[in-house]
Design an enzyme around this catalytic site. Structure first.
Site, PDB file in Angstrom:
ATOM      1  N   CYS A 138      -6.432  -0.778  -0.682  1.00  0.00           N
ATOM      2  CA  CYS A 138      -6.961  -2.137  -0.577  1.00  0.00           C
ATOM      3  C   CYS A 138      -5.859  -2.940   0.096  1.00  0.00           C
ATOM      4  O   CYS A 138      -4.869  -3.286  -0.537  1.00  0.00           O
ATOM      5  CB  CYS A 138      -7.275  -2.702  -1.962  1.00  0.00           C
ATOM      6  SG  CYS A 138      -7.712  -4.453  -1.891  1.00  0.00           S
ATOM      7  N   CYS A 141      -5.593  -6.755  -1.440  1.00  0.00           N
ATOM      8  CA  CYS A 141      -5.079  -7.035  -2.802  1.00  0.00           C
ATOM      9  C   CYS A 141      -4.848  -5.712  -3.513  1.00  0.00           C
ATOM     10  O   CYS A 141      -3.982  -4.952  -3.107  1.00  0.00           O
ATOM     11  CB  CYS A 141      -5.982  -7.992  -3.568  1.00  0.00           C
ATOM     12  SG  CYS A 141      -7.746  -7.621  -3.566  1.00  0.00           S
ATOM     13  N   SER A 142      -5.597  -5.426  -4.571  1.00  0.00           N
ATOM     14  CA  SER A 142      -5.343  -4.178  -5.292  1.00  0.00           C
ATOM     15  C   SER A 142      -6.641  -3.609  -5.853  1.00  0.00           C
ATOM     16  O   SER A 142      -6.658  -3.051  -6.933  1.00  0.00           O
ATOM     17  CB  SER A 142      -4.343  -4.418  -6.425  1.00  0.00           C
ATOM     18  OG  SER A 142      -4.835  -5.426  -7.286  1.00  0.00           O
ATOM     19  N   CYS A 143      -7.758  -3.755  -5.117  1.00  0.00           N
ATOM     20  CA  CYS A 143      -9.041  -3.213  -5.574  1.00  0.00           C
ATOM     21  C   CYS A 143      -8.901  -1.706  -5.799  1.00  0.00           C
ATOM     22  O   CYS A 143      -8.332  -0.993  -4.965  1.00  0.00           O
ATOM     23  CB  CYS A 143     -10.136  -3.496  -4.550  1.00  0.00           C
ATOM     24  SG  CYS A 143     -10.400  -5.269  -4.309  1.00  0.00           S
TER      25      CYS A 143
END
Lengths: 234, 110
Positions: A138, A141-143
């Site tokens: 991702c 962000c940090s999906c």
């Protein structure tokens, strides 16, 4: 469940946030647990996040948006999730061609058919073959497929991984100890919006006839996002 | 947590899906602020629709407390890594697939 809308409304400067997380995650790809315990600035940044999180939590409770019990329940539910869920799903797919076909065409339905509580997540499962290797990132962000994997490891959230794996995936994979021949096509999946991804690795050689449970043990969290292969221990 | 976002401007209109699987599209080269889910590295580049994911509330509106409605078609667009990075060295066939909302795409007729 987009993480980003929450953070963008809470933290006025997204770039300050990324700079800080880059500092806290300066370990090379593959180093997992030690990233938070090394440098002074990183510790400071972590402290800031903890204070920020506590302040926002207090505000949400004071305003009656959530209560303490709901927060505790969600945290406990998140802590109970680990990559073993994803591993069980993949092991089932290796053993059951019909399940595998459904997993690749309608992953949420397949996962729910195993009795795994799944929430509203939209999941896409991508299959590794001798010709194609899939990697998940991702960049924004940090999906991460948290319903099947729990919390993402620190390296997955690092600026280094997120910026480099789209630019030089083979170099990044090599740092994880995975060198792929040039003839294998790399498909990088950037989870920029509402989809989440899980890699269906190739079943390791010599495991035909193994139980689903034994097969699941060949799958690390890294293998389910494509930075490692499924492997027989030892 | 999405249930806590105040719902405003409820709209029932349906935005039609404009692109089909296999169609060539170009990502708009827009520069704008706000909460965008279109990474800079693919803006202005062309790719092929890999699949239509369905319709989802517009994240650029959701992030600011709006409903994000009407929901917009979301696609997965497949790019050749060499299209995104002309100096990409690793392998000619490598690719990157990115989720992009319809309003960021335009047809690419070559």
């Amino acid at each position: 469940m987009a993480d980003a809308p929450v953070s963008s409304s809470v933290v006025p400067t997204a770039s300050a946030m990324s700079t800080a997380s880059a500092a806290s995650a300066a370990a090379p790809a593959g180093a997992t647990a030690s990233a938070t315990s090394k440098s002074g600035p990183a510790d400071l940044a972590q402290g800031d996040y903890r204070r920020l999180q506590a302040a926002v939590e207090e505000l949400l409770i004071l305003k009656g948006i959530v209560n303490r019990d709901e927060i505790d329940r969600e945290v406990a539910a998140m802590d109970a999730r680990s990559h073993q869920r994803g591993a069980a799903v993949v092991a089932r797919a290796w053993c059951d061609p019909q399940f595998k076909a459904q997993l690749l065409s309608d992953a949420p339905a397949a996962v729910r058919s195993m009795g795994i509580e799944f929430g509203p997540m939209h999941l896409i499962v991508v299959e590794n073959t001798p010709a194609v290797h899939n990697v998940i990132v991702c960049t924004l962000c940090s999906c991460y497929p948290r319903a099947l994997m729990g919390m993402p490891p620190q390296w997955y959230k690092s600026i280094e991984y997120r910026s480099r794996v789209v630019r030089e995936p083979r170099s990044v994979l090599a740092e994880f100890g995975l060198t792929l021949p040039p003839a294998v096509t790399i498909r990088v999946h950037d989870s920029t919006a509402d989809m989440r991804y899980l890699v269906l690795p190739q079943q390791p050689e010599g495991t035909d006839g193994w139980s689903e449970q034994a097969l699941a043990e060949t799958l690390s969290a890294d293998s389910l996002v494509g930075v490692a292969l499924a492997k027989v221990a030892g | 947590m999405s249930a806590t976002v105040p719902i405003r401007n409820q709209v029932s209109e349906t935005v039609p899906v404009r692109y089909q699987v296999g169609e060539r599209v170009r990502v708009r080269h827009a520069v704008s602020g706000g909460h965008l889910r279109t990474p800079h590295y693919c803006r202005g580049h062309t790719g092929v629709i890999e699949r239509v994911c369905g319709r989802f509330p517009n994240p650029e509106e959701l992030a600011f407390g709006h409903s994000g409605l009407p929901s917009l078609p979301l696609y997965r667009v497949r790019f050749r890594s060499r299209e995104l990075w002309p100096d990409y060295q690793e392998s000619e066939n490598d690719m990157i697939e990115i989720e992009i909302f319809q309003h960021w795409l335009e047809a690419d007729h070559g």
